[in-house]
Design a protein around this motif. Structure first.
Motif, PDB file in Angstrom:
ATOM      1  N   THR A  43      56.632  55.382  33.628  1.00 30.92           N
ATOM      2  CA  THR A  43      58.140  54.839  34.290  1.00 30.92           C
ATOM      3  C   THR A  43      58.978  54.398  32.975  1.00 30.92           C
ATOM      4  O   THR A  43      58.624  53.711  32.139  1.00 30.92           O
ATOM      5  CB  THR A  43      57.594  53.553  34.983  1.00 30.92           C
ATOM      6  OG1 THR A  43      56.738  53.701  36.025  1.00 30.92           O
ATOM      7  CG2 THR A  43      59.230  53.112  35.692  1.00 30.92           C
ATOM      8  N   MET A  79      56.371  56.956  41.602  1.00 32.72           N
ATOM      9  CA  MET A  79      56.496  55.873  41.120  1.00 32.72           C
ATOM     10  C   MET A  79      55.395  54.912  41.857  1.00 32.72           C
ATOM     11  O   MET A  79      54.716  53.978  41.184  1.00 32.72           O
ATOM     12  CB  MET A  79      57.715  55.181  41.444  1.00 32.72           C
ATOM     13  CG  MET A  79      58.971  55.493  40.637  1.00 32.72           C
ATOM     14  SD  MET A  79      59.883  54.086  40.046  1.00 32.72           S
ATOM     15  CE  MET A  79      61.002  54.781  38.917  1.00 32.72           C
ATOM     16  N   GLN A  94      63.672  51.240  36.566  1.00 34.66           N
ATOM     17  CA  GLN A  94      63.380  50.846  37.724  1.00 34.66           C
ATOM     18  C   GLN A  94      64.666  50.636  38.660  1.00 34.66           C
ATOM     19  O   GLN A  94      65.653  50.289  37.850  1.00 34.66           O
ATOM     20  CB  GLN A  94      62.808  49.275  37.648  1.00 34.66           C
ATOM     21  CG  GLN A  94      62.500  48.523  38.998  1.00 34.66           C
ATOM     22  CD  GLN A  94      61.293  49.056  39.846  1.00 34.66           C
ATOM     23  OE1 GLN A  94      61.178  50.161  40.226  1.00 34.66           O
ATOM     24  NE2 GLN A  94      60.279  48.280  40.034  1.00 34.66           N
ATOM     25  N   GLY A 154      61.637  57.715  37.183  1.00 29.76           N
ATOM     26  CA  GLY A 154      62.710  56.949  37.613  1.00 29.76           C
ATOM     27  C   GLY A 154      63.547  57.355  38.596  1.00 29.76           C
ATOM     28  O   GLY A 154      63.467  58.570  38.932  1.00 29.76           O
TER      29      GLY A 154
END
Ligand code: SAH
Ligand code: SF4
Ligand code: F3S
Length: 460
Positions: free
Chosen positions: A152, A15, A155, A200
């Motif tokens: 992505t 990420m 979150q 994720g």
């Protein structure tokens, strides 16, 4: 110092790698150019708090920056990511050179904040508030994009595993709108991506939070997997408790979905798993592995493991080794447990002594080396397809690995990945850029962490 130039130092998970890639692209869209640390006008440190001594790592990176820039007050230093989220404005006191602190959601506004701070040399900014919904980043074209793209889809995390700091640093789970995900996928494919990895902290829970748009993870997978031009799809990280039957079945029904899954086990003992609050037991995990193998018999599994969780006994640890054997993991990331501030396990009794942790870690890694080598050795003789990533940094494939011995065209070493994500060296004709090509090979040798392939002759 070169005006309108930037340098980003990245720690942590994919990420962060992805966020750094986006931030660089967003700065380039504003006319910035990448530069060496010594020459950059803007330096960003993108930080991670998941394991030991994160704050010390940030302070030593800041020391490196100060040394490289000679303490030039004109250099704009920013700290982003999970340590920034944790410490916030405290970072200004710890290091006066820092002028921007941008947390997990705040990084979205970092490009604008950087522009502003360059025109206001006395100002400092913190961007550490969590947003209510997924904080959509501006589209930024990737100039030097390779054939593999990270993307992505959510979150944060709602799981609160007892050892983990991520729910505190990344906030509550927020799913991204499926339309925005598909749009970015199309953009990456148009830029040359052949492979996409969806990111994720708990991807199978995608859509199952109040900011989701009703699309389930398996539906999203299907939509991405069938996008024209996409050859390969991967995702990371799933949580075993949230892998539903549709997620398992997808490995059998979506040809683009690679037969490789990183499935974090963490520990083999049911008592430890319960204290970790993982919400599955070893039997459930083994059932899931069995189902995955039934859906896709050649699936390769890798995992994350923690040793020395509070209260872990020698027989608990033995259960982890037994599970590793039973699952035949091709690789694993393994860590000694460390207390994270705010995480529940920091308050648990019966901490395991560091020397016991390290001794267990070495035994675990020795077993993983054997399992990994066994898996790689078994690949020799198999036919597979490589997605070529670039020239090989090492000379691993010999000319004899190229088809036909008396060749007119000289060959050179390239590196690609097979569908299992393993790096494979292959000799390909000199004089053209093979990056992004799919090449059929036979595996001819196994090295310590990679394989050697020979292109399949066109006549076969
Ligand atoms: N969301 C992912 C990854 C989380 S962090 C998941 O659920 O698996 C990556 C890995 O770091 C974890 O899987 C875990 O193995 C390790 N980790 C997290 N907190 C840790 C801690 N306090 N001590 C040691 N390892 C830890
Ligand atoms: Fe951390 Fe657990 Fe969430 Fe993974 S699932 S990020 S280990 S709390
Ligand atoms: Fe580290 Fe934050 Fe990723 S703590 S592992 S950078 S989510």
């Amino acid at each position: 110092m070169q005006p309108r130039s930037y340098h980003i130092l990245t720690f942590g998970c994919q990420m962060n790698v992805h966020d750094s890639g986006w931030l660089g692209a967003a700065l380039e869209a504003r006319g910035f150019v990448p530069a060496a640390l010594e020459d950059a006008e803007v330096v960003v440190i993108n930080t991670c708090s998941v394991r030991e001594k994160p704050e010390q790592k940030v302070m030593s990176a800041l020391g490196r920056v100060r040394q490289a820039t000679g303490g030039d007050g004109r250099v704009l230093v920013a700290v982003a990511g999970c340590v920034a989220q944790q410490l916030g404005a405290e970072l200004f006191d710890r290091s006066p050179q820092v002028r921007l602190v941008a947390g997990s959601d705040g990084i979205t506004d970092a490009p604008g904040a950087i522009e502003r701070l360059l025109t206001e040399p006395e100002a400092r900014l913190t961007l550490c508030a969590f947003t209510e919904t997924f904080s959509e980043k501006e589209a930024a074209p990737r100039r030097s994009a390779g054939p593999s793209a990270l993307l992505t889809i959510m979150q944060g995390c709602d799981n609160f595993c007892a050892y983990c700091i991520v729910p505190f640093t990344r906030g509550r789970q927020k799913s991204r709108n499926a339309g925005a995900i598909l749009e970015e996928c199309r953009q990456r494919i148009a830029e040359g991506a052949r492979e996409i990895t969806l990111l994720g902290q708990n991807v199978n829970a995608y859509g199952q939070d109040k900011t989701g748009d009703g699309t389930s993870f398996s539906r999203l997978l299907e939509q991405v997997a069938t996008l024209p031009g996409l050859a390969r799809l991967r995702y990371v990280t799933p949580h075993p408790k949230d892998m539903g039957p549709e997620d398992v079945a997808a490995f059998g029904s979506l040809p683009a979905l690679c037969p490789r899954l990183h499935l974090p086990l963490q520990a083999g003992s049911d008592a430890v798993l319960a204290r970790m609050r993982r919400r599955y037991d070893s039997a459930g995990f083994l059932r899931l592995v069995e189902d995955l193998r039934a859906a896709r018999p050649d699936i390769a599994l890798s995992t994350d493991l923690i040793v020395g969780f509070p209260g872990e006994t020698e027989s608990d640890f033995q259960a982890t080794l037994d599970m590793m054997e039973a699952c035949g993991f091709m690789s694993s990331f393994s860590f000694c447990y460390s207390d994270r501030p705010g995480a529940a396990a920091a308050r648990f009794p019966d901490k395991v002594a560091p020397e016991v942790q390290h001794e267990r870690l070495l035994r675990l890694q020795a077993l993983q080396d054997r399992l990994g080598q066994r898996w790689l050795d078994a690949r020799v003789g198999q036919a597979t397809t490589l997605l070529i990533e670039g020239k090989s940094p090492r000379q691993e494939a010999t000319p004899a690995d190229a088809p036909g011995c008396a060749r007119a065209v000289p060959h050179e070493d390239w590196q690609g990945r097979d569908p299992y994500g393993v790096p494979v060296h292959v000799a390909l004709p000199e004089g053209s850029d093979h990056t992004g090509r799919l090449v059929a090979v036979d595996i001819v040798a196994a090295k310590r962490h990679s394989l050697v392939g020979r292109p399949v002759p066109a006549s076969r």
